[in-house]
Scaffold this motif. Sequence first.
Motif, PDB file in Angstrom:
ATOM      1  N   MET A   8       0.809  -1.226   0.000  1.00  0.00           N
ATOM      2  CA  MET A   8       0.000   0.000   0.000  1.00  0.00           C
ATOM      3  C   MET A   8       0.840   1.274   0.000  1.00  0.00           C
ATOM      4  N   VAL A   9       2.146   1.155  -0.160  1.00  0.00           N
ATOM      5  CA  VAL A   9       3.026   2.326  -0.214  1.00  0.00           C
ATOM      6  C   VAL A   9       2.911   2.965  -1.589  1.00  0.00           C
ATOM      7  N   PHE A  10       2.585   4.268  -1.593  1.00  0.00           N
ATOM      8  CA  PHE A  10       2.495   5.046  -2.829  1.00  0.00           C
ATOM      9  C   PHE A  10       3.778   5.862  -2.961  1.00  0.00           C
ATOM     10  N   ALA A  33       2.614   7.889  -6.925  1.00  0.00           N
ATOM     11  CA  ALA A  33       2.755   6.783  -7.887  1.00  0.00           C
ATOM     12  C   ALA A  33       1.912   5.596  -7.416  1.00  0.00           C
ATOM     13  N   ASN A  34       1.487   4.781  -8.337  1.00  0.00           N
ATOM     14  CA  ASN A  34       0.652   3.632  -7.992  1.00  0.00           C
ATOM     15  C   ASN A  34       1.392   2.661  -7.079  1.00  0.00           C
ATOM     16  N   CYS A  35       0.666   2.141  -6.107  1.00  0.00           N
ATOM     17  CA  CYS A  35       1.231   1.175  -5.168  1.00  0.00           C
ATOM     18  C   CYS A  35       1.207  -0.225  -5.787  1.00  0.00           C
ATOM     19  N   MET A  36       1.948  -1.142  -5.174  1.00  0.00           N
ATOM     20  CA  MET A  36       2.006  -2.524  -5.654  1.00  0.00           C
ATOM     21  C   MET A  36       0.634  -3.175  -5.631  1.00  0.00           C
ATOM     22  N   ASN A  37      -0.140  -2.890  -4.609  1.00  0.00           N
ATOM     23  CA  ASN A  37      -1.472  -3.468  -4.495  1.00  0.00           C
ATOM     24  C   ASN A  37      -2.288  -3.116  -5.738  1.00  0.00           C
ATOM     25  N   TRP A  38      -2.271  -1.844  -6.118  1.00  0.00           N
ATOM     26  CA  TRP A  38      -3.070  -1.443  -7.276  1.00  0.00           C
ATOM     27  C   TRP A  38      -2.535  -2.072  -8.562  1.00  0.00           C
ATOM     28  N   ILE A  39      -1.240  -2.100  -8.721  1.00  0.00           N
ATOM     29  CA  ILE A  39      -0.673  -2.653  -9.958  1.00  0.00           C
ATOM     30  C   ILE A  39      -1.022  -4.129 -10.092  1.00  0.00           C
ATOM     31  N   LEU A  40      -0.898  -4.894  -9.004  1.00  0.00           N
ATOM     32  CA  LEU A  40      -1.253  -6.304  -9.071  1.00  0.00           C
ATOM     33  C   LEU A  40      -2.749  -6.466  -9.357  1.00  0.00           C
ATOM     34  N   GLY A  41      -3.575  -5.688  -8.667  1.00  0.00           N
ATOM     35  CA  GLY A  41      -5.013  -5.747  -8.917  1.00  0.00           C
ATOM     36  C   GLY A  41      -5.362  -5.351 -10.345  1.00  0.00           C
ATOM     37  N   LYS A  99     -17.411  -4.644  -9.022  1.00  0.00           N
ATOM     38  CA  LYS A  99     -17.001  -4.625  -7.616  1.00  0.00           C
ATOM     39  C   LYS A  99     -15.531  -4.207  -7.466  1.00  0.00           C
ATOM     40  N   PHE A 100     -14.707  -4.607  -8.428  1.00  0.00           N
ATOM     41  CA  PHE A 100     -13.282  -4.331  -8.365  1.00  0.00           C
ATOM     42  C   PHE A 100     -12.870  -3.205  -9.325  1.00  0.00           C
ATOM     43  N   SER A 101     -13.787  -2.300  -9.613  1.00  0.00           N
ATOM     44  CA  SER A 101     -13.517  -1.217 -10.573  1.00  0.00           C
ATOM     45  C   SER A 101     -12.399  -0.297 -10.121  1.00  0.00           C
ATOM     46  N   CYS A 102     -12.053  -0.321  -8.847  1.00  0.00           N
ATOM     47  CA  CYS A 102     -10.946   0.509  -8.352  1.00  0.00           C
ATOM     48  C   CYS A 102      -9.616   0.116  -8.993  1.00  0.00           C
ATOM     49  N   GLU A 154      -7.250   7.849  -4.430  1.00  0.00           N
ATOM     50  CA  GLU A 154      -8.589   8.319  -4.073  1.00  0.00           C
ATOM     51  C   GLU A 154      -9.526   7.163  -3.704  1.00  0.00           C
ATOM     52  N   ARG A 155      -9.062   5.930  -3.931  1.00  0.00           N
ATOM     53  CA  ARG A 155      -9.937   4.769  -3.684  1.00  0.00           C
ATOM     54  C   ARG A 155      -9.242   3.726  -2.812  1.00  0.00           C
ATOM     55  N   LYS A 156      -8.292   4.168  -1.991  1.00  0.00           N
ATOM     56  CA  LYS A 156      -7.506   3.248  -1.166  1.00  0.00           C
ATOM     57  C   LYS A 156      -8.358   2.294  -0.348  1.00  0.00           C
TER      58      LYS A 156
END
Length: 153
Positions: free
Chosen positions: A35-37, A42-50, A73-76, A85-87
């Motif tokens: 969750m580190v931005f 910059a995008n976090c690892m969580n977002w990139i993997l998702g 459901k996973f549109s974030c 903005e959608r953490k």
Amino acid sequence: METQSNDIEIVKVQVFSNYKVILMNIEGITQEESMVFPNGEANCMNWILGHLIFIRNAFLNVFGEESVWDSEKFSCYNRGAIPLERKEELVTFEELKSYLQQSQDQLEAKLISIERFKPETINDIAIFCLHELYHSGQLGYLRRILGKPGAIK
């Protein structure tokens, strides 16, 4: 027994190799680290993997397969979403790893069983492979930013 066409073999190698690189780059990453931005934006690892999984669903759909999750459901994790903005909508890193495995299992099964690609899907398939290469490299850089050793030696 006939071998599959070269284009299928090339895509299989890319999908299998990308998956290995992704796994190597996310190995040992905690939920907190995911969750580190970097630079606070910059995008976090969580977002990139998702995001990789989100697009893998579209890849599966091109082959007529079901998505591993509900895209609404996973549109974030969709392209254009702003993860900062959608953490609160981002799921745990462990849950993402499970979805990644499911998507890999489905892709592998399809690529092993398919005899040929439909001509109208070739462009999409090529773009999906490129997309994974791009983001798996980002995971490698984020790993180093988090202070972890590089996974690819």
